[in-house]
Design an enzyme around this catalytic site. Structure first.
Site, PDB file in Angstrom:
ATOM      1  N   SER A 142       0.901  -1.180  -0.220  1.00  0.00           N
ATOM      2  CA  SER A 142       0.059  -0.054   0.023  1.00  0.00           C
ATOM      3  C   SER A 142       0.809   1.242  -0.096  1.00  0.00           C
ATOM      4  O   SER A 142       2.150   1.148   0.385  1.00  0.00           O
ATOM      5  CB  SER A 142      -0.810   0.050   1.269  1.00  0.00           C
ATOM      6  N   TYR A 155      -1.882  -0.205  10.696  1.00  0.00           N
ATOM      7  CA  TYR A 155      -1.951  -0.469   9.268  1.00  0.00           C
ATOM      8  C   TYR A 155      -0.707  -0.349   8.574  1.00  0.00           C
ATOM      9  O   TYR A 155       0.048  -1.210   7.995  1.00  0.00           O
ATOM     10  CB  TYR A 155      -3.207   0.034   8.624  1.00  0.00           C
TER      11      TYR A 155
END
Length: 247
Positions: A142, A155
């Site tokens: 990501s 995250y």
């Protein structure tokens, strides 16, 4: 993309979003794809569509948090297609929250899926690659693997970890085994659905709807990395919507 045709490619988290798009795209380019995820019914629908369109695909229910499941997934792929050429660690969760919300169970789930799941994929496929001295890992991270902000602390930490693991792996394996990370920006997927806080989910969904890449854009990036000559290792691809200027 001749270097894709005939390759056996195993994909985790393949029942929707980026994983599904990767499976469909690579199959359309002549790869033999093996799909793994928890939702077997969705996998079977995707496989049936691929086969109906002339592709070759198989699937197996898979929980990447269980090392034995991932080993069985690789064995299943080899039983059906004789080998594995590319292993794509795509399964992931993104239950964003502020640290002082103390969502400890969600932290553990992200660590189990986003970090341990990748390590399980490496542990399962690397012996196959080492035995034949060739292969490729593609780890879907990501833009959070290089950026952190409020609510993304844990995250992003998991994605930073995968980036570090990927770079260390690249240096440790033989010169004939390739390691690539693909870091998507805001992309069509079900990730925001894993956010348990209703207000945060609303904000995230509104933000993600503003500028979204189609999942097939990430599939095209993966195909680019796989299609390179064997002596070319594309280490990192960061793919954002043009309009996404932050994070």
């Amino acid at each position: 993309m001749e270097n894709i045709k005939g390759k056996v490619i195993a994909i985790t988290g393949a029942s929707s979003g980026i994983g599904e798009a990767i499976a469909r795209h690579l199959a359309s380019l002549g790869a033999m794809v093996s799909l793994g995820a928890r939702r077997l019914e969705k996998l079977e629908t995707i496989v049936n569509d691929i086969v109906k369109n002339g592709g070759r695909a198989i699937c197996k229910q898979l929980d990447v948090t269980q090392a034995v499941d991932v080993r069985d997934f690789v064995s299943f792929t080899i039983d059906e297609f004789k080998t594995v050429d590319v292993f794509i660690n795509n399964a992931g969760l993104m239950p964003l929250s502020m640290i002082n919300a103390y969502k400890v169970d969600e932290w553990h789930k992200m660590i189990d899926v986003n970090i341990k799941g990748v390590l399980h994929g490496i542990a399962a496929a690397l012996p196959v690659f080492e035995e034949k001295d060739r292969g490729q890992f593609i780890n879907i991270t990501s833009v959070g693997d290089r950026w952190v902000g409020p609510t993304s602390t844990v995250y992003s930490a998991t994605k930073f970890a995968v980036r570090a693991i990927s770079e260390g792996l690249r240096q440790e394996v033989s010169g004939n085994i390739r390691v690539t990370i693909v870091a998507p920006g805001a992309t069509e997927s079900e990730l925001a659905e894993t956010i348990s806080d209703p207000e945060l989910k609303k904000v995230a969904l509104e933000q993600f709807r503003t500028h979204l890449l189609p999942a097939k854009a990430i599939a095209a990036a993966v195909a680019y990395a796989v299609s390179q000559p064997s002596d070319v290792d594309v280490n990192e691809l960061v793919v954002r919507p043009t309009a996404q200027k932050s994070f």
